[in-house]
Design a protein around this motif. Structure first.
Motif, PDB file in Angstrom:
ATOM      1  N   SER A 157       4.053  -5.965   7.438  1.00 49.02           N
ATOM      2  CA  SER A 157       3.873  -4.519   7.170  1.00 49.02           C
ATOM      3  C   SER A 157       3.800  -4.263   5.674  1.00 49.02           C
ATOM      4  N   ILE A 158       4.571  -5.041   4.907  1.00 44.53           N
ATOM      5  CA  ILE A 158       4.539  -4.892   3.442  1.00 44.53           C
ATOM      6  C   ILE A 158       3.174  -5.331   2.914  1.00 44.53           C
ATOM      7  N   CYS A 159       2.652  -6.451   3.449  1.00 40.32           N
ATOM      8  CA  CYS A 159       1.318  -6.932   3.034  1.00 40.32           C
ATOM      9  C   CYS A 159       0.225  -5.925   3.385  1.00 40.32           C
ATOM     10  N   ALA A 160       0.441  -5.177   4.480  1.00 37.59           N
ATOM     11  CA  ALA A 160      -0.562  -4.203   4.917  1.00 37.59           C
ATOM     12  C   ALA A 160      -0.759  -3.089   3.891  1.00 37.59           C
ATOM     13  N   ARG A 161       0.246  -2.903   3.013  1.00 40.48           N
ATOM     14  CA  ARG A 161       0.164  -1.814   2.028  1.00 40.48           C
ATOM     15  C   ARG A 161      -0.570  -2.233   0.758  1.00 40.48           C
ATOM     16  N   GLY A 162      -1.093  -3.464   0.761  1.00 45.11           N
ATOM     17  CA  GLY A 162      -1.880  -3.897  -0.395  1.00 45.11           C
ATOM     18  C   GLY A 162      -1.024  -4.607  -1.439  1.00 45.11           C
ATOM     19  N   GLY A 165       0.719  -1.580  -3.961  1.00 52.52           N
ATOM     20  CA  GLY A 165       1.546  -0.624  -3.222  1.00 52.52           C
ATOM     21  C   GLY A 165       2.571  -1.276  -2.308  1.00 52.52           C
ATOM     22  N   GLY A 166       2.318  -2.529  -1.912  1.00 53.81           N
ATOM     23  CA  GLY A 166       3.232  -3.200  -0.984  1.00 53.81           C
ATOM     24  C   GLY A 166       3.904  -4.403  -1.595  1.00 53.81           C
ATOM     25  N   LYS A 169       5.303  -4.027  -5.379  1.00 56.90           N
ATOM     26  CA  LYS A 169       6.367  -3.017  -5.453  1.00 56.90           C
ATOM     27  C   LYS A 169       7.664  -3.529  -4.811  1.00 56.90           C
ATOM     28  N   LYS A 343      -5.845  -4.407   7.144  1.00 58.88           N
ATOM     29  CA  LYS A 343      -5.080  -3.984   8.336  1.00 58.88           C
ATOM     30  C   LYS A 343      -5.374  -4.907   9.531  1.00 58.88           C
TER      31      LYS A 343
END
Length: 455
Positions: A157-162, A165-166, A169, A343
């Motif tokens: 899920s963290i990787c999904a934010r780029g 941003g993921g 951060k 995604k």
């Protein structure tokens, strides 16, 4: 659309270090240091980290930055026309998946133990019952499976934010917490009553122990640890090279990663040894050290429940940072090879990773009858052997050959990429060493791995 970049150099260094800093540092390093003469071993290990690990890290970063791709396509982009280097991608990609097939389970153990510690599950238990808690966990595929799935879903899920941003951060925040927690725990350990013997054992070189263990044996152990601690050879670090700009030379970045990696391993020993010696508890081996020995230590100390919770939180961060980094690599494989969205890559790989992690979970209970290396071994040992004793050294040999021979990318191209920007140069005089000497050392580590496993 161009490739997303890190927002800062610090982000790049912390994430690359987060990838390198894993459970090997935190539970394998202190134990090996203890076995092979404390501080004397640390000195030998430092030398090998410099001469073995650093050049290969610089090469991975250079291949990643020059190609702007993960290992799934980096060889394709840089290889000479008509050559077959791109076949190496299958080895590197397999390495990332196989590493995670058992890492997800062990990360789940760390997080589970954080909750158990915080909840007070170990309070009032004697040594035997603490060991029993660990055995009970291994015997329960459901609880291990649940925590494994939580880890896979959470990290993907963290990787999904780029990247910015993921991954950047979250990892930055986690690494800062990890270093802060270590400092608190280490200071506490050092100032325990009767911790002096542990400090002497860890920090005072005992060359007699090296002679006792056999100088050859100690040198192999130091070489092996220096080599494996950085997770080199499967492109796990190369991908971060592809997300960094050209402002800084890559040798300096490789040094920063190696120094952080060693600092965390060293601090783990500062937490563990003084505490074990202060309470006269033998610093045990392997998983037992973390899951059996240390809960006993925390049981004996004032404020042990809080300190134990902080310790397992720190261990969880060390494991999760590696997991996020490798998952980011796996997501890059999919986007580089198929051009699919991040995604979609996350969904498909998340599902695949859960399935691939199941054998390790079941290897301790339902499938415990499968003992690949004889009595007492399990599926985790097999997966670890495939990656540590095979894919890491073979992948490193390929990177070395690719960056030094004219049949590959070539030394001049590597030097041009590595030395672009400002900072420490990769020295030209090292050419003969990385072309002829270093591959032989890596080959020796590879053969030694088999020799110690089977003979």
């Amino acid at each position: 659309m161009g490739r997303e970049k890190f927002s800062s150099r610090l982000g790049f260094i912390l994430i690359s270090a987060g990838c390198a800093i894993g459970l090997g540092n935190v539970w394998r390093f202190p134990y090996i240091v203890g076995q092979y003469g404390g501080a004397a071993f640390v000195l030998i290990y430092g030398v090998f980290l410099l001469i073995l690990g650093l050049p290969i890290v610089a090469m991975e970063f250079a291949v990643g930055r020059a190609s702007q791709k993960s290992i799934a396509l980096s060889y394709d982009v840089l290889e000479p026309e008509g050559s077959k280097w791109h076949y190496a991608k299958y080895l590197g990609m397999a390495g990332n998946y196989i590493l995670m097939m058992f890492y997800t389970t062990v990360t789940g153990w760390m997080v589970l133990y954080f909750f158990k510690m915080a909840k007070g599950d170990f309070v009032g238990l004697d040594a035997e019952r603490v060991a029993g808690e660990f055995e009970n966990m291994l015997a329960d595929p459901v609880i291990m499976g649940i925590f494994m799935v939580i880890m896979v879903v959470g990290c993907f899920s963290i990787c999904a934010r780029g990247i910015q941003g993921g991954v950047e951060k979250i990892t930055k925040w986690m690494m800062v917490c990890l270093l802060g927690l270590m400092a608190i725990l280490a200071v506490h350990s050092v100032f325990l009553e009767n911790s002096r013997a542990g400090l002497e054992f860890y920090l005072k070189p005992d060359f007699a122990k090296i002679i006792e263990a056999g100088i050859g044996e100690v040198i192999f152990a130091a070489m092996g640890q220096a080599f494996f601690t950085l997770s080199i050879g499967i492109g796990a670090l190369a991908v971060f090279g592809s997300y960094i700009g050209k402002e800084h030379r890559l040798t300096g970045e490789a040094i920063s990663v190696a120094v952080l990696d060693t600092f965390v391993a060293f601090m783990a020993g500062l937490i563990i040894f003084p505490a074990c010696f202060a309470f006269q508890i033998e610093p045990g081996q392997g998983p037992k050290l973390v899951f059996v020995t240390l809960p006993n230590v925390f049981n004996n100390m004032a404020g042990g429940r809080l300190l134990g919770s902080l310790f397992f939180l720190f261990m969880s961060f060390a494991a999760i940072s590696t997991e996020i980094a490798v998952f980011q690599n796996i997501v890059s494989f999919a986007t580089d090879l198929t051009g699919c969205t991040v995604k979609k890559a996350v969904w498909l790989n998340g599902a695949a990773m859960i399935l691939l992690s199941i054998p390790c979970v079941l290897g301790f209970n339902v499938w415990s009858g499968f003992m690949p290396f004889g009595e007492g071994s399990n599926i985790l040992d097999l997966e670890d052997f495939i990656i540590s004793n095979n894919l890491l050294p073979l992948g490193s040999l390929i990177y070395l050959a690719f960056c030094t021979t004219r049949y590959g990318w070539g030394f001049d191209n590597f030097m041009k990429e590595a030395n672009e920007g400002k900072g420490i140069r990769f020295p030209r005089w090292a050419r003969a060493y990385v072309t002829f000497v270093l591959p032989v050392i890596v080959l020796v580590i590879f053969i030694q791995g088999y020799a110690s496993k089977f003979f």
